[in-house]
Design a protein around this motif. Structure first.
Motif: not given
Length: 599
Positions: A28, A81, A85, A89, A95, A136, A405, A407-408
């Motif tokens: 990313p 999104p 995201y 972070r 989150y 997503f 994206f 980590e999502h």
């Protein structure tokens, strides 16, 4: 009562990115943010952070408290999104709470990544973005046969609706504004299960009651007034007598709910009193589901083409309504001109009329730059994989979201391996492919709608867009140089130079030939007045300033040295003017939106 009540909350907060750091495309992006401290009164707490985006994201800490206490699925919510995201972070705990909310408590509504005005983009970009949005949101909507969709600013055309509808196997409900509807004459249609023909595919559509939505968002009615406005002001006697459920649908930004504790208490009390009156709270998407599966009784023809509503192309939910000719909204706000007569408009900023011609030039330029980057990406893929089809390339670009994206997707244990992402182009060197995927996504990131929402060009959101598109162009130019394709590299450099020389577009685009609403809006003086810098340490306009800021870091040394003949690199600063809609914040520097640190 057979009256139902639904509310949608739109959550979007553009970033304060000033610079995207170099990367290979395997990970990313990493970026630097603006350091311009500001505090906001969120509920009863003074929240302070390094910039506006970080401060508002802290407000999302209250999202779960606010919406989790409501009856399950009574409201719907979308999170853009990249916003979600950023929350992952910065605030992983928030989150996780929002994920739980979307999974278990509210109706999750997919929305377009990076919040662009979709119809202003090419068909290619629209198709990519639509498919990314559903990928997503897959963890939240995988078991749903009908899903809502929130278009940024609700700007829609039949072609855009078709692209979105064809990007999924699910049935789509477009959540719009009632002022976007055309030809709605019979009262039984309002608040019903209406359809919208997206070429060959049929979607569903609801239009928010804008007057009542604004009354809540801007506190112009107390709770009792809001209750009466729904129960008495929006009653459909015909449907009540026929025992047919109907829905009063509202929508606003999520910040309208989180802004203070009184607003949240007001909303909960409002819903509670509606329930006491016999009005069930249910989100618009679930209402459509129940109409389709027979749980809710339908009027004859409801949910079919007999209840088809026409929607005005390029209409929106937040336009300069005072300039409307036909009583419907349009995209005047983001285009800078009125489509019906092609007249460039003006707006009042700091007590003076300012031409909005810059918005038209900004839109036109970014379409050109997007196209150059898109063609460059396709061109370089075809150099080594000539047999790759456009569909293969599109699929690769959609899958690259799993890196952008990452980590999502990893949170939901979805495949983020290079093998999965490269499968459509499996015979191409992934080192090149992922580099191109990164460039394409940085370009998408550069298309936030926000710069053209505001009347003044010199804002932090304009700087972010230009910084991102500059980065994408320079990285593409470097790929061409590495590939010994110097003629193509020179072309991309000239495209980048259009950002540096943005004022020159007045002549290149022959903007002086366009008619103005009052006549003066397309004059040379009006053009240059609208571009004036609002910061004391640089007289370059914000587009030149942002492009120079990135170029000073990233351009090859020989090119940078050549540019120093034309531009003063000491003026490559990230400072901008403030956004008028953010002046209720307690800024440490109230005069301009500064950046207090170096890259």
């Amino acid at each position: 009562m057979y009256q139902k009540f639904g509310y949608h909350f739109h959550a979007y907060q553009p970033g304060d990115l000033i610079y995207i750091h170099d990367g290979s495309g395997w990970d990313p992006i990493k970026y630097s943010e603006r350091l311009s401290p500001v505090s906001l009164k969120i509920r009863d707490i003074e929240v302070k952070s390094r910039n506006w985006t970080r401060t508002v994201i802290k407000a999302y800490e209250y999202t779960s408290d606010a919406l989790g206490s409501l009856k399950s699925r009574s409201v719907s919510v979308d999170f853009e999104p990249f916003t979600l995201y950023m929350i992952l972070r910065y605030k992983p705990k928030i989150y996780a709470e929002i994920v739980d909310l979307l999974m278990n408590k509210v109706e999750p509504v997919p929305t377009t990544p990076f919040h662009p005005i979709m119809p202003h983009l090419s068909t290619f970009e629209q198709e990519i973005l639509a498919r990314i949005s559903f990928d997503f949101y897959e963890p939240f909507i995988k078991d749903k046969d009908v899903v809502g969709y929130w278009l940024p600013e609700n700007v829609i055309t039949k072609e855009t609706a078709k692209i979105i509808a064809e990007s999924t196997q699910k049935e789509i409900v477009f959540l719009l504004d009632e002022r976007q509807f055309v030809g709605l004459h019979f009262p039984q249609a309002k608040f019903s299960c209406n359809t919208y023909k997206c070429d060959d595919k049929i979607g569903y559509v609801f239009g928010r009651d804008h007057q009542l939505s604004d009354a809540f968002a801007f506190n112009t009615l107390d709770v009792d007034g809001l209750v009466r406005a729904v129960v008495e002001g929006r009653i459909d006697v015909f449907k009540e007598n026929s025992e047919i459920p109907y829905l009063v649908y509202l929508a606003s930004d999520l910040e309208a709910l989180l802004s203070n504790p009184q607003q949240l208490d007001k909303f909960i009390t409002w819903l509670s009193k509606l329930e006491e009156k016999g009005v069930e709270t249910i989100n618009a998407v679930e209402f459509i589901r129940k109409k389709r599966n027979g749980e809710f009784k339908r009027l004859e023809g409801e949910c079919s083409e007999h209840f088809r509503i026409n929607v005005k192309d390029y209409s929106s939910w937040s336009d300069y309504y005072d300039l409307s000719i036909d009583g419907r909204t349009s995209d005047i706000r983001w285009l800078g001109m009125r489509r019906e007569d092609s007249r460039v408009i003006n707006r009042v900023y700091k007590g003076k009329k300012v031409s909005q011609l810059w918005k038209y030039a900004f839109t036109k330029l970014f379409r050109e730059l997007n196209r150059s980057i898109r063609f460059g990406v396709i061109d370089l893929i075809h150099k080594y994989l000539p047999e790759a089809s456009i569909e293969d390339i599109k699929e690769f670009l959609v899958r690259y979201a799993r890196i952008f994206f990452r980590e999502h997707y990893e949170y939901f244990e979805m495949d983020t391996t290079v093998e999965y992402i490269m499968e459509p182009l499996k015979d191409l060197d992934p080192t090149l492919a992922l580099r191109l995927g990164r460039i394409y996504y940085i370009m998408l990131l550069a298309n936030h709608s926000d710069p053209r929402f505001w009347e003044n060009i010199d804002t932090r959101v304009t700087f972010e867009n230009v910084s991102a598109i500059s980065k994408a162009l320079i990285e593409l130019m470097k790929v061409y140089i590495d590939e010994n394709m110097h003629e193509r590299a020179n072309y991309i450099l000239l495209e980048y130079m259009k950002l540096l020389a943005f004022p020159q577009l007045y002549y290149d685009y022959e903007l002086f030939k366009m008619p103005g609403l009052e006549g003066w809006e397309t004059s040379e003086k009006a053009w240059f007045d609208s571009l004036k810098s609002e910061v004391p340490n640089c007289d370059y306009n914000v587009i030149t300033r942002a492009a120079l800021y990135v170029g000073n870091e990233d351009l090859p040394e020989d090119i940078r040295n050549a540019l120093e003949v034309l531009y003063d690199m000491k003026k490559a600063v990230a400072d901008t003017g403030h956004i008028s809609g953010e002046m209720h914040g307690n800024w440490e520097n109230k005069e301009w939106c500064e950046h207090r640190a170096k890259v």
